[in-house]
Scaffold this active site. Structure first.
Site, PDB file in Angstrom:
ATOM      1  N   GLU A  32      -4.001   4.402   7.757  1.00 20.49           N
ATOM      2  CA  GLU A  32      -3.884   4.105   6.327  1.00 20.49           C
ATOM      3  C   GLU A  32      -4.624   5.194   5.535  1.00 20.49           C
ATOM      4  O   GLU A  32      -4.182   5.640   4.491  1.00 20.49           O
ATOM      5  CB  GLU A  32      -4.477   2.727   6.003  1.00 20.49           C
ATOM      6  N   ARG A  72       0.814  -1.230   0.000  1.00 16.99           N
ATOM      7  CA  ARG A  72       0.000   0.000   0.000  1.00 16.99           C
ATOM      8  C   ARG A  72       0.845   1.276   0.000  1.00 16.99           C
ATOM      9  O   ARG A  72       0.510   2.285   0.622  1.00 16.99           O
ATOM     10  CB  ARG A  72      -0.939   0.043   1.220  1.00 16.99           C
ATOM     11  N   SER A 112     -10.170   0.650   4.841  1.00 19.32           N
ATOM     12  CA  SER A 112      -9.371   0.280   6.019  1.00 19.32           C
ATOM     13  C   SER A 112      -8.760   1.527   6.630  1.00 19.32           C
ATOM     14  O   SER A 112      -8.082   2.291   5.943  1.00 19.32           O
ATOM     15  CB  SER A 112      -8.248  -0.677   5.622  1.00 19.32           C
TER      16      SER A 112
HETATM   17  C1  LIG Z   1     -15.420   0.171   1.117  1.00 23.20           C
HETATM   18  C2  LIG Z   1     -13.963   0.348   0.778  1.00 23.20           C
HETATM   19  C3  LIG Z   1     -13.181  -0.765   0.519  1.00 23.20           C
HETATM   20  C4  LIG Z   1     -11.827  -0.610   0.181  1.00 23.20           C
HETATM   21  N1  LIG Z   1     -11.082  -1.725  -0.078  1.00 23.20           N
HETATM   22  C5  LIG Z   1      -9.790  -1.580  -0.459  1.00 23.20           C
HETATM   23  C6  LIG Z   1      -8.989  -2.732  -0.778  1.00 23.20           C
HETATM   24  O1  LIG Z   1      -9.433  -3.869  -0.735  1.00 23.20           O
HETATM   25  N2  LIG Z   1      -7.707  -2.539  -1.149  1.00 23.20           N
HETATM   26  C7  LIG Z   1      -7.164  -1.291  -1.228  1.00 23.20           C
HETATM   27  O2  LIG Z   1      -5.978  -1.166  -1.586  1.00 23.20           O
HETATM   28  N3  LIG Z   1      -7.874  -0.189  -0.913  1.00 23.20           N
HETATM   29  C8  LIG Z   1      -9.172  -0.301  -0.539  1.00 23.20           C
HETATM   30  N4  LIG Z   1      -9.904   0.807  -0.222  1.00 23.20           N
HETATM   31  C9  LIG Z   1      -9.244   2.130  -0.209  1.00 23.20           C
HETATM   32  C10 LIG Z   1      -9.291   2.889  -1.543  1.00 23.20           C
HETATM   33  O3  LIG Z   1     -10.389   2.485  -2.336  1.00 23.20           O
HETATM   34  C11 LIG Z   1      -8.009   2.704  -2.338  1.00 23.20           C
HETATM   35  O4  LIG Z   1      -6.885   3.160  -1.613  1.00 23.20           O
HETATM   36  C12 LIG Z   1      -8.047   3.455  -3.673  1.00 23.20           C
HETATM   37  O5  LIG Z   1      -6.906   3.107  -4.432  1.00 23.20           O
HETATM   38  C13 LIG Z   1      -8.115   4.958  -3.508  1.00 23.20           C
HETATM   39  O6  LIG Z   1      -8.434   5.499  -4.775  1.00 23.20           O
HETATM   40  P1  LIG Z   1      -9.152   6.914  -4.886  1.00 23.20           P
HETATM   41  O7  LIG Z   1      -9.296   7.217  -6.324  1.00 23.20           O
HETATM   42  O8  LIG Z   1     -10.391   6.939  -4.085  1.00 23.20           O
HETATM   43  O9  LIG Z   1      -8.045   7.842  -4.234  1.00 23.20           O
HETATM   44  P2  LIG Z   1      -8.253   8.939  -3.091  1.00 23.20           P
HETATM   45  O10 LIG Z   1      -8.827   8.309  -1.870  1.00 23.20           O
HETATM   46  O11 LIG Z   1      -8.945  10.112  -3.663  1.00 23.20           O
HETATM   47  O12 LIG Z   1      -6.728   9.306  -2.814  1.00 23.20           O
HETATM   48  C14 LIG Z   1      -5.891   8.360  -2.196  1.00 23.20           C
HETATM   49  C15 LIG Z   1      -4.442   8.805  -2.390  1.00 23.20           C
HETATM   50  O13 LIG Z   1      -4.113   8.697  -3.764  1.00 23.20           O
HETATM   51  C16 LIG Z   1      -3.658   9.948  -4.261  1.00 23.20           C
HETATM   52  N5  LIG Z   1      -4.119  10.061  -5.641  1.00 23.20           N
HETATM   53  C17 LIG Z   1      -5.394   9.911  -6.119  1.00 23.20           C
HETATM   54  N6  LIG Z   1      -5.399  10.083  -7.445  1.00 23.20           N
HETATM   55  C18 LIG Z   1      -4.115  10.344  -7.806  1.00 23.20           C
HETATM   56  C19 LIG Z   1      -3.461  10.633  -9.052  1.00 23.20           C
HETATM   57  N7  LIG Z   1      -4.143  10.685 -10.203  1.00 23.20           N
HETATM   58  N8  LIG Z   1      -2.131  10.851  -9.040  1.00 23.20           N
HETATM   59  C20 LIG Z   1      -1.424  10.820  -7.890  1.00 23.20           C
HETATM   60  N9  LIG Z   1      -1.968  10.558  -6.687  1.00 23.20           N
HETATM   61  C21 LIG Z   1      -3.306  10.325  -6.651  1.00 23.20           C
HETATM   62  C22 LIG Z   1      -4.259  10.992  -3.346  1.00 23.20           C
HETATM   63  O14 LIG Z   1      -3.496  12.186  -3.352  1.00 23.20           O
HETATM   64  C23 LIG Z   1      -4.191  10.257  -2.016  1.00 23.20           C
HETATM   65  O15 LIG Z   1      -2.904  10.373  -1.466  1.00 23.20           O
HETATM   66  C24 LIG Z   1     -11.256   0.685   0.114  1.00 23.20           C
HETATM   67  C25 LIG Z   1     -12.059   1.805   0.370  1.00 23.20           C
HETATM   68  C26 LIG Z   1     -13.391   1.643   0.690  1.00 23.20           C
HETATM   69  C27 LIG Z   1     -14.229   2.876   0.942  1.00 23.20           C
END
Ligand SMILES: Cc1cc2nc3c(=O)[nH]c(=O)nc-3n(C[C@H](O)[C@H](O)[C@H](O)COP(=O)(O)OP(=O)(O)OC[C@H]3O[C@@H](n4cnc5c(N)ncnc54)[C@H](O)[C@@H]3O)c2cc1C
Length: 307
Positions: free
Chosen positions: A296, A178, A226
């Site tokens: 996280e 992660r 998480s």
């Molecule tokens: C119900 C639920 C279940 C989940 N299960 C998992 C799982 O099984 N495994 C897992 O790994 N995660 C899980 N997550 C967490 C999350 O979905 C992941 O971390 C996902 O990759 C975040 O993507 P996002 O587009 O929402 O990013 P955001 O939450 O908007 O941002 C997360 C981070 O990524 C950065 N970021 C976003 N877009 C970019 C970009 N284009 N360039 C550079 N940096 C960027 C942001 O600055 C921030 O630091 C879960 C979340 C929820 C709500």
């Protein structure tokens, strides 16, 4: 709620892009937690060139934050200073070239998994269970069910703070659990992912299994996923349970009864409530088990009252 302290607003000092700039844009409703304050300026670039030229012309003192769909983010109630970049239309395309899937950073992980399925490409099913975008997945090395981005990424494209476009192989991403060591100012714009020819029905079945497993074990709304990283050799949820925090509440923020490494917003929780609850969980776990949990979920922005 305006973040500007004088009569002039930051937006007046910014380059004029082809995409959209919005002053004092509400972020809370765009986040999975449905909580938090506004962006001083929200920028939705039209395409990579628009993003690159905006970054090149941006005054160096202006902070930049990039967000996907905020499924791993808590935006504090005082909002985010500077420019918040969101990659939307212009960054959501997905194309399949032989065994490779090229996805814009704004594409949802689920849609990438479904496109791979439609082309009978296996190996990307795990993405269907992650509710974020490819940009967030690139940054966090998102993963589930034994798969993670590091295993399927061939190359990523990013724009840096000076507006330079980089195309880098997976080895340059410095991936571990992660986490990526890629420069923190990089805004990822697309990813080239590797699929493996497979049986379309088996791929569809795997995606359905993941969906069922998720629905059975996790809350699916008003949460940030998480909350804490699993400490070495332990599971965060077990420690939280052991410390008696399942169901714990502050205001309308609650430790999920279903999966206690998830915090949920029962309705009108503020980001302050949610963060305070997380800190209370950390304190109780430390007292009970001696383990210091690390967040996280990324917490960004200013506390309430400091905007
Ligand atoms: C119900 C639920 C279940 C989940 N299960 C998992 C799982 O099984 N495994 C897992 O790994 N995660 C899980 N997550 C967490 C999350 O979905 C992941 O971390 C996902 O990759 C975040 O993507 P996002 O587009 O929402 O990013 P955001 O939450 O908007 O941002 C997360 C981070 O990524 C950065 N970021 C976003 N877009 C970019 C970009 N284009 N360039 C550079 N940096 C960027 C942001 O600055 C921030 O630091 C879960 C979340 C929820 C709500």
């Amino acid at each position: 709620m305006a973040l500007a302290t004088s009569t002039s607003h930051l937006i007046d000092r910014l380059p004029r892009p082809r995409g959209r700039l919005t002053a004092d844009a509400a972020l809370g409703p765009q986040t999975w937690f449905r909580a938090g304050g506004p962006a001083e300026v929200l920028f939705r670039p039209a395409d990579v060139e628009d993003l690159a030229s905006f970054m090149a012309g941006l005054p160096p003192d202006v902070p930049v934050t990039v967000l996907g769909v905020s499924s791993n983010i808590l935006v504090r109630d005082g909002g985010v200073k500077g420019v918040v970049v969101r990659l939307m239309r212009g960054f959501t395309g997905i194309s399949v070239e032989g065994n490779e899937v090229v996805a814009g950073a704004g594409a949802l992980d689920l849609n990438v998994a479904l496109s791979a399925r439609d082309h009978a490409l296996a190996g990307l099913e795990f993405l269907s269970g992650i509710p974020g975008t490819i940009g967030g997945a690139l940054r966090m090395n998102a993963g589930a069910y034994e798969g993670d981005l590091a295993q399927v990424l061939l190359a990523a494209e990013a724009v840096d703070r000076a507006g330079k476009v980089h195309t880098v192989p997976t080895a340059a991403m410095g991936y571990r659990y992660r986490h990526s060591d890629a420069p923190s100012d990089w805004i990822f714009t697309s990813a080239r992912l590797r699929g493996t020819p497979g049986d379309q029905l088996a791929i569809a079945r795997r995606i359905a299994e993941i969906d069922t497993a998720r629905t059975d074990s996790q809350p699916r709304s008003r949460t940030g996923g998480s909350t804490f990283v699993n400490p070495p050799g332990r599971r965060a949820w077990e420690l939280i349970d052991e410390a008696g925090c399942r169901g714990l509440r502050i205001g309308e923020a609650q430790v999920s009864e279903k999966h206690c490494n998830f915090l949920i917003n029962l309705g009108e929780a503020t980001a302050t409530d949610i963060e305070a609850l997380g800190e209370q969980v950390r304190r109780r776990v430390l007292e009970k088990t001696g383990v210091q949990l690390e967040w996280e979920i990324r917490r960004i922005g200013e506390p309430a009252g400091r905007e």
